[in-house]
Design a protein around this motif. Structure first.
Motif, PDB file in Angstrom:
ATOM      1  N   LYS A 482      33.279  43.851  33.127  1.00  0.00           N
ATOM      2  CA  LYS A 482      33.680  42.480  32.934  1.00  0.00           C
ATOM      3  C   LYS A 482      35.018  42.408  32.199  1.00  0.00           C
ATOM      4  O   LYS A 482      35.923  41.673  32.579  1.00  0.00           O
ATOM      5  N   LEU A 483      35.133  43.212  31.139  1.00  0.00           N
ATOM      6  CA  LEU A 483      36.368  43.222  30.364  1.00  0.00           C
ATOM      7  C   LEU A 483      37.547  43.676  31.207  1.00  0.00           C
ATOM      8  O   LEU A 483      38.634  43.124  31.125  1.00  0.00           O
ATOM      9  N   LEU A 488      42.505  42.545  33.958  1.00  0.00           N
ATOM     10  CA  LEU A 488      43.278  42.588  35.192  1.00  0.00           C
ATOM     11  C   LEU A 488      43.752  41.191  35.574  1.00  0.00           C
ATOM     12  O   LEU A 488      44.893  40.982  35.973  1.00  0.00           O
ATOM     13  N   MET A 489      42.852  40.209  35.396  1.00  0.00           N
ATOM     14  CA  MET A 489      43.206  38.836  35.760  1.00  0.00           C
ATOM     15  C   MET A 489      44.357  38.315  34.905  1.00  0.00           C
ATOM     16  O   MET A 489      45.273  37.668  35.403  1.00  0.00           O
ATOM     17  N   GLY A 511      37.561  46.815  41.435  1.00  0.00           N
ATOM     18  CA  GLY A 511      36.238  47.349  41.714  1.00  0.00           C
ATOM     19  C   GLY A 511      35.185  46.310  42.066  1.00  0.00           C
ATOM     20  O   GLY A 511      34.234  46.592  42.785  1.00  0.00           O
ATOM     21  N   LYS A 512      35.351  45.083  41.553  1.00  0.00           N
ATOM     22  CA  LYS A 512      34.315  44.083  41.746  1.00  0.00           C
ATOM     23  C   LYS A 512      34.430  43.340  43.076  1.00  0.00           C
ATOM     24  O   LYS A 512      33.551  42.569  43.440  1.00  0.00           O
ATOM     25  N   MET A 513      35.522  43.561  43.747  1.00  0.00           N
ATOM     26  CA  MET A 513      35.799  42.818  44.967  1.00  0.00           C
ATOM     27  C   MET A 513      34.907  43.286  46.111  1.00  0.00           C
ATOM     28  O   MET A 513      34.649  44.476  46.233  1.00  0.00           O
ATOM     29  N   THR A 536      43.422  47.967  39.541  1.00  0.00           N
ATOM     30  CA  THR A 536      42.940  48.907  38.534  1.00  0.00           C
ATOM     31  C   THR A 536      43.058  50.277  39.187  1.00  0.00           C
ATOM     32  O   THR A 536      43.720  50.423  40.190  1.00  0.00           O
ATOM     33  N   THR A 537      42.404  51.239  38.632  1.00  0.00           N
ATOM     34  CA  THR A 537      42.622  52.586  39.136  1.00  0.00           C
ATOM     35  C   THR A 537      41.925  52.880  40.459  1.00  0.00           C
ATOM     36  O   THR A 537      41.877  54.024  40.872  1.00  0.00           O
TER      37      THR A 537
END
Ligand code: ADP
Ligand code: MG
Length: 686
Positions: A482-483, A488-489, A511-513, A536-537
């Motif tokens: 979440k963090l 990222l946002m 990753g959450k996409m 992100t990575t």
């Protein structure tokens, strides 16, 4: 020892057996064989033992500041003694005016040596005579101390144990000639001396002997596995180079292979033609061209009537491999398919059918390909890209997919330092692509501070104006997804203020996409629909967009060296000059500063891997911990590199000369390995 204390030893120190106790080594020794004249105590002394007459006690201070002081006097000077606790008890048991033997840690207070809470006993010159060894100090815990199992008691237990043991219980396990050549002391005395050495030299000789043993047997085991595979395994035979391979080579390959690529291909061809199973690790720095080597190997398999699999660690990578390979193979009569976690329903059923009846020659996918329902007609080759993302257990499942185990090629761009590779992967054969394709311009790497942000952004704009594309990477800060997402946002919003639509278009991947959205955003970047990729990575490994010329890494201080190097490898893939910008805050720790320095001074992945190992130690290197080989008790793969090399050479010599260890001088090795069976969880690495 009673059951309660025994249980405590087990819980607190993991000591279950005599063997565990024997291997619970002291972390330092104290020298109580010597007396230091008080006048000679200096700033370099840590612990000293002195003898002298105790001066009268003096109590000072109130309540919390209460303390007891005195001093000890010998012919050469005086040493201040201080107690803060148990004052009443001390007053009762010590006798000023009497001679005392005093031991403890010295500190200097206002230029004078002092000892706080010294160990004391009445001084009797005869006492020192019986002491002919250094006293070991063992790590212990507060809990153990309260149960009378502090370091000192552990030492007593060990001393008792050693009294009951003889050379028969700890037999020699290294051949005599080897020991003589390397000047290693015998095994039993080594155990005595590592605990109770006569002097520093004896201790060091013991450590050296036991360290060597540790490293040597780790390597011997691995090398035996390899040698057994070379001699006894069964492997499918790729006997010929056929039409597919040849046509691809002459008609489809868009470039000349580098010499390193050719060499590796040759190694693999020899390996897969012998009737033994290949198990090979292929290392090549980012961008060295491992994919095309993999592809040629798969064509070799197809030429010989075998199916092959290419496994990638992420869906994005699998898709990218699939698209690239499919395009390259367009003119050839081979069937390529992709299988990932998102392949569902009818499509999946059809695919599984085609795999089982052999219609599909090459399967590309994620770990979904090793799931139970996937059945092959005749799997001959498995290639694992970026191996460290696959667990050992996952890889082992491949064995169940064919009667004769398929050849395995493990590819990695995470350069593993040589010392580590030869210890951790000693059971694999090893190839390396140590040459980049020609025409690559070295990537220029710079370190910039947050204050320079707007200048950096201007530079990005200039590159975009030249038609190039940009990566902007944000770190995974917390374990919590979440963090990361929030971070990222926020970053995305900042990037947007510098690069507003419609002049600029930005892709974002995290990753959450959902997979389809990730893929769509990735695709837009690949086809140059967007100029900027914020991520992100997740793009860390494998992604190939030759037009991208700048890699901007935000909060670069939060990344490890090998990760930074991997990220940097995403640019410099086309003909244009490329840049990597490490953006960080102003306040950097020493290690972070060192990382920035290394990154800006070299592009060589192997140099970086060595430095990474030095900075972080082997425990942190992904994928090595699970192999178990690096959990040495005494040896340290960074500082004992020379010994690792020596052990490796000796191992190879011995096995070359006597692969079964059947010569009488090697009986000790065999006996020891037999006695260790089942104590180490040796799973095959791949
Ligand atoms: P990696 O080893 O990091 O997986 P890739 O296989 O993705 O590297 O190759 C990086 C890029 O280099 C690709 O665009 C590939 O087509 C190209 N490439 C590979 N081998 C050569 C070669 N011998 N000459 C020129 N370009 C090459
Ligand atoms: Mg790759």
């Amino acid at each position: 020892m009673g059951p309660q204390r025994a249980e405590l030893l087990q819980k607190e120190l993991n000591i279950f057996t005599f063997n565990d106790l024997l291997h619970y080594f002291p972390f330092r020794h104290v020298d109580k064989t010597k007396l230091t004249p008080i006048g000679e105590i200096n700033l370099n002394d840590e612990y000293v033992q002195v003898a002298g007459i105790l001066a009268p006690l003096e109590q000072m201070g109130e309540k919390r500041g209460r303390r007891l002081t005195s001093y000890l006097q010998d012919k050469t000077g005086s040493l201040d003694l201080v107690w803060f606790q148990s004052i009443n008890l001390i007053k009762k048991i010590v006798h000023p005016g009497q001679p005392y033997l005093v031991y403890g840690k010295v500190s200097f207070f206002m230029g004078k040596p002092q000892m706080v809470h010294p160990e004391m006993e009445p001084w009797d010159p005869e006492k020192l005579k019986g002491k002919d060894f250094l006293e070991p100090v063992y790590p212990s815990t507060e809990k153990l101390k309260t149960k009378n199992l502090g370091g000192r008691q552990v030492g007593k237990l060990t001393a008792t144990l050693l009294q009951h043991l003889s050379e028969r219980d700890i037999p020699e396990n290294l051949p005599q000639p080897l020991r003589e050549e390397l000047k290693l002391i015998p095994r039993f005395p080594a155990y005595q001396q590592i605990h109770f050495p006569k002097n520093k030299e004896a201790y060091e000789a013991a450590v050296r002997r036991l360290k060597f043993e540790e490293i040597f047997f780790a390597q011997l085991r691995m090398n035996l596995l390899r040698s057994e595979r070379h001699r006894f395994s069964k492997g499918v035979v790729f006997e010929k180079v056929g039409d597919l391979f040849n046509r691809f080579y002459s008609e489809c390959l868009p470039f000349e292979l580098t010499n390193a690529q050719k060499r590796v291909l040759k190694e693999i061809r020899i390996d897969t033609g012998r009737g033994k199973q290949m198990n090979r690790l292929l290392q090549g720095d980012v961008g060295s061209g491992k994919t095309v080597v993999a592809l040629l190997c798969m064509l070799l398999a197809a030429d010989n009537g075998y199916q092959s699999v290419l496994m990638a660690p992420t869906e994005i990578l699998a898709r990218q491999h699939f698209q690239g390979i499919k395009e390259l193979l367009e003119p050839l009569p081979v069937t390529v398919a992709i299988l990932t976690g998102t392949t569902k329903g009818k499509e999946r059923r059809l695919l599984l059918e085609q795999l089982a009846n052999g219609e599909i020659n090459i399967l590309i996918g994620t770990h979904a390909v090793i799931e139970d329902p996937v059945v092959f007609q005749n799997l001959g080759l498995v290639i694992i890209d970026e191996q460290h993302r696959f667990g050992v257990a996952q890889r082992a499942r491949l064995w169940e997919k064919a009667i004769i185990p398929p050849h395995v090629l493990v590819m990695t761009a995470t350069p593993i330092p040589r010392t580590l590779a030869m210890t951790a992967y000693g059971d694999l054969d090893y190839s390396v692509i140590d040459e980049l394709p020609p025409g690559r311009k070295p990537i220029q790497t710079v370190h910039r501070l947050e204050n320079d942000r707007s200048l950096v952004m201007d530079f990005l704009k200039a590159e975009i104006a030249l038609g190039r594309q940009i990566y902007i990477i944000f770190p995974l800060i917390e374990e919590s997804e979440k963090l990361d997402y929030e971070n990222l946002m926020q970053g995305y919003d900042v990037v947007k203020t510098y690069f507003p639509e419609p002049q600029y278009w930005i892709s974002m991947v995290h990753g959450k996409m959902p997979a389809h959205q990730k893929e769509e955003n990735m695709r837009r970047f690949v086809v140059h629909d967007t100029q900027i990729m914020v991520s992100t990575t997740v793009i860390e490994v494998g992604v190939n967009v030759p037009n991208a010329s700048v890699m901007l890494i935000e909060s670069a201080e939060k990344f490890g060296l090998s990760q930074l190097h991997q990220l940097r490898g995403r640019v410099g893939r086309g003909a244009e000059k490329s840049y990597c910008i490490l953006l960080s805050g102003k306040k950097l720790g020493n290690e972070a500063r060192e990382r920035m320095k290394i990154m800006t001074s070299t592009n060589n992945g192997f140099v970086i891997a060595e430095k990474d190992l030095e900075l972080r130690g082997p425990g942190d290197i992904e994928g090595t911990r699970q192999s178990g080989v690096l959990s040495f008790k005494l040896a340290d793969i960074v500082n004992d590199r020379a010994m690792v090399t020596a052990a490796k050479e000796r191992c190879e010599q011995i096995l070359k000369d006597d692969p079964d260890l059947s010569k009488s001088e090697h009986e000790v090795l065999k006996a020891f390995l037999r006695s260790q069976k089942g104590k180490t969880a040796w799973s095959k690495i791949s």
